[in-house]
Design an enzyme around this catalytic site. Structure first.
Site, PDB file in Angstrom:
ATOM      1  N   GLU A   1      44.205  43.921  45.629  1.00 34.08           N
ATOM      2  CA  GLU A   1      44.952  44.174  44.377  1.00 34.08           C
ATOM      3  C   GLU A   1      45.986  43.068  44.229  1.00 34.08           C
ATOM      4  OE1 GLU A   1      46.221  48.080  43.110  1.00 34.08           O
ATOM      5  OE2 GLU A   1      48.174  47.259  42.522  1.00 34.08           O
TER       6      GLU A   1
ATOM      7  N   ASP B   1      44.274  48.105  37.599  1.00 36.91           N
ATOM      8  CA  ASP B   1      45.056  49.157  38.257  1.00 36.91           C
ATOM      9  C   ASP B   1      46.531  48.885  38.005  1.00 36.91           C
ATOM     10  OD1 ASP B   1      46.096  51.176  39.691  1.00 36.91           O
ATOM     11  OD2 ASP B   1      45.498  50.433  41.661  1.00 36.91           O
TER      12      ASP B   1
ATOM     13  N   GLU C   1      41.581  48.988  50.593  1.00 33.07           N
ATOM     14  CA  GLU C   1      42.516  48.312  49.680  1.00 33.07           C
ATOM     15  C   GLU C   1      43.848  48.193  50.412  1.00 33.07           C
ATOM     16  OE1 GLU C   1      43.020  50.227  45.867  1.00 33.07           O
ATOM     17  OE2 GLU C   1      44.879  49.117  45.490  1.00 33.07           O
TER      18      GLU C   1
ATOM     19  N   ASP D   1      56.663  48.028  43.683  1.00 31.20           N
ATOM     20  CA  ASP D   1      55.333  47.969  43.080  1.00 31.20           C
ATOM     21  C   ASP D   1      55.423  48.168  41.571  1.00 31.20           C
ATOM     22  OD1 ASP D   1      52.644  48.040  42.691  1.00 31.20           O
ATOM     23  OD2 ASP D   1      52.321  49.984  43.644  1.00 31.20           O
TER      24      ASP D   1
ATOM     25  N   ASP E   1      42.033  63.363  40.854  1.00 27.70           N
ATOM     26  CA  ASP E   1      42.390  63.109  39.450  1.00 27.70           C
ATOM     27  C   ASP E   1      41.607  64.070  38.561  1.00 27.70           C
ATOM     28  OD1 ASP E   1      43.857  60.926  40.331  1.00 27.70           O
ATOM     29  OD2 ASP E   1      42.291  59.466  39.857  1.00 27.70           O
TER      30      ASP E   1
ATOM     31  N   HIS F   1      40.391  59.063  41.880  1.00 24.61           N
ATOM     32  CA  HIS F   1      40.525  59.845  43.104  1.00 24.61           C
ATOM     33  C   HIS F   1      39.862  61.177  42.756  1.00 24.61           C
ATOM     34  CE1 HIS F   1      44.302  57.389  42.793  1.00 24.61           C
ATOM     35  NE2 HIS F   1      43.885  57.011  43.982  1.00 24.61           N
TER      36      HIS F   1
ATOM     37  N   ASP G   1      53.153  47.133  39.129  1.00 27.11           N
ATOM     38  CA  ASP G   1      51.883  47.529  38.487  1.00 27.11           C
ATOM     39  C   ASP G   1      51.876  47.283  36.982  1.00 27.11           C
ATOM     40  OD1 ASP G   1      50.250  48.328  40.533  1.00 27.11           O
ATOM     41  OD2 ASP G   1      50.802  50.440  40.449  1.00 27.11           O
TER      42      ASP G   1
ATOM     43  N   HIS H   1      49.639  43.813  44.979  1.00 30.71           N
ATOM     44  CA  HIS H   1      49.937  44.060  46.394  1.00 30.71           C
ATOM     45  C   HIS H   1      50.144  42.731  47.131  1.00 30.71           C
ATOM     46  CE1 HIS H   1      47.679  48.200  46.241  1.00 30.71           C
ATOM     47  NE2 HIS H   1      48.689  48.128  45.401  1.00 30.71           N
TER      48      HIS H   1
HETATM   49  C1  GLO Z   1      48.647  51.871  44.789  1.00 28.33           C
HETATM   50  C2  GLO Z   1      47.226  51.589  44.767  1.00 28.33           C
HETATM   51  C3  GLO Z   1      46.403  52.747  44.267  1.00 28.33           C
HETATM   52  C4  GLO Z   1      44.961  52.590  44.658  1.00 28.33           C
HETATM   53  C5  GLO Z   1      44.136  53.801  44.409  1.00 28.33           C
HETATM   54  C6  GLO Z   1      42.712  53.527  44.803  1.00 28.33           C
HETATM   55  O1  GLO Z   1      49.477  51.041  44.941  1.00 28.33           O
HETATM   56  O2  GLO Z   1      46.962  50.430  44.052  1.00 28.33           O
HETATM   57  O3  GLO Z   1      46.540  52.876  42.890  1.00 28.33           O
HETATM   58  O4  GLO Z   1      44.397  51.512  43.992  1.00 28.33           O
HETATM   59  O5  GLO Z   1      44.624  54.863  45.143  1.00 28.33           O
HETATM   60  O6  GLO Z   1      41.977  54.644  44.970  1.00 28.33           O
HETATM   61 MG    MG Z   2      45.064  49.590  43.469  1.00 26.98          MG
END
Ligand code: GLO
Ligand code: MG
Length: 382
Positions: free
Chosen positions: A221, A291, A185, A259, A61, A58, A261, A224
């Protein structure tokens, strides 16, 4: 056994990590940070040293919101220098339009048009920065664009706002950087109770309604998809079928939960295997981006173990894909059960055709055998 496998990441593997994944300090809704912060510039260098092809980010970041132009220019210069010196690319620069409290009720779908315009401005800022860094993709994850209180937003109106904003961003890109692309996304929920366009399928349907659908793709993703209890292989397959797979976020997740991850492959090995199969056997040439984030029980070193683990699991699964393709018994079963690959005749011919249902019903589909073979292949028993 693993000796014959080639498990050292190469640039040509096109692995990628979000800067935010390593910058994650282990904070969660119930607990504070468990790792010290790390500078994004150091993350870029350390990823490069591990043969990671690219990073995603981002804009925020690298350059915290509210930084002066001078500071922004300095940080971008520093990032570019490291990218050149250590040979690593930036392959997605989006915007964090979810952390700042101004986005508490959404960014591109805030009820307040000024907040929506501010979010568009943030994405433009990210596109400009990405371009400078040699990136050509702005992936939009609009985590705050949703609601908890049904009725607080008109869902049809929200879709119109999203469309308006996406069209504005396309206009900007077409005028300034014609080779830039945009992507969506999807995520079903978290941080909102419901997020608009919850799956890749929803996003694909929506993209078809934009002024320039050809400028937009999707970045599924895996976690998700599994949060929604759906099949991540099928979601990636649909994106490929639509010719719209701009990127992919690889990770892992127990279905129907918050989530998580977690590291790629850890909770859903078979699904992960078939995702790798799709990526490795299709014409997909994008990055394989992880991610996820290290468990909050890890320190900084643990974060690098996590980086290595993600890539190693992918490479192991890639080896398994080769074994799957070379396994004559598996391939024989597949040829048998998938039947003759022929197109159906004209509808009139179908309408008047005679079918021998007894014969059709009698065919044996040895899925038990197939599934066990796949399991044994993955467990190293074949
Ligand atoms: C959160 C998302 C996030 C996105 C990211 C992409 O659940 O996966 O991490 O991938 O903001 O820019
Ligand atoms: Mg993501």
């Amino acid at each position: 056994m693993s000796k014959s496998y080639s498990l050292k990441p190469k640039k040509s593997d096109r692995f990628s990590f979000g800067l935010w994944t390593i910058m994650n300090v282990g904070r969660d809704p119930f607990g504070e940070a468990t790792r010290p912060p790390i500078n994004p510039l150091d993350v870029i260098v350390e990823l490069a040293k591990r043969n990671v092809y690219s990073f995603e980010m981002h804009a925020e970041d690298l350059v915290p919101m509210g930084s002066s132009t001078r500071e922004r220019d300095r940080l971008v210069r520093e990032a570019k220098k490291r990218m050149k010196d250590y040979r690593i690319k930036c392959t997605n620069c989006g915007s964090n339009c979810f952390s700042h409290p101004v986005f508490k009720d959404g960014a591109l779908t805030s009820n307040d048009p000024d907040v929506r315009a501010f979010a568009v401005q943030r994405y433009i800022y990210a596109i400009d920065m990405g371009y400078e860094l040699g990136c050509r993709l702005c992936n939009l994850w609009w985590g705050r664009d949703g609601l908890e209180v049904e009725g607080s937003k008109d869902a049809r109106e929200a879709l119109k706002w999203l469309r308006e904003c996406c069209n504005l961003l396309t206009e900007y890109v077409l005028r300034n950087y014609p080779d830039y692309e945009l992507s969506i996304e999807a995520k079903p929920n978290e941080p909102r109770g419901d997020i608009f366009l919850p799956t890749t399928g929803h996003a694909l349907g929506f993209i078809a309604t934009l002024d320039h659908p050809e400028k937009w793709g999707v970045v599924p993703e895996l976690a998700h998809v599994r949060m929604a209890g759906l099949n991540s292989v099928h979601e990636v397959a649909q994106a490929l079928d639509a010719g719209k797979l701009s990127g992919i976020h690889l990770n892992s997740q127990k279905p129907l939960r918050y989530d998580q991850d977690i590291r790629f492959g850890t909770e859903d090995l078979k699904e992960s295997f078939f995702v790798v199969y799709l990526l490795e056997t299709s014409d997909y040439r994008g990055t394989k981006s992880f991610d996820c984030h290290p468990h909050r029980t890890e320190d900084r070193q643990g974060a690098w173990d996590f980086v290595a683990g993600n890539m190693r699991t992918y490479l192991l699964l890639k080896e398994k894909v080769k074994e799957y393709q070379q396994d004559t018994q598996i391939q024989r079963i597949l040829t048998r059960i998938r039947g003759a690959q022929k197109c159906l005749p004209a509808p009139e011919e179908i309408a008047s055709a005679k079918f021998d249902l007894d014969k059709l019903m009698a065919s044996r589909l040895p899925y038990e055998k197939l599934d066990q073979m796949i399991i044994e292949l993955l467990l190293g028993a074949r």
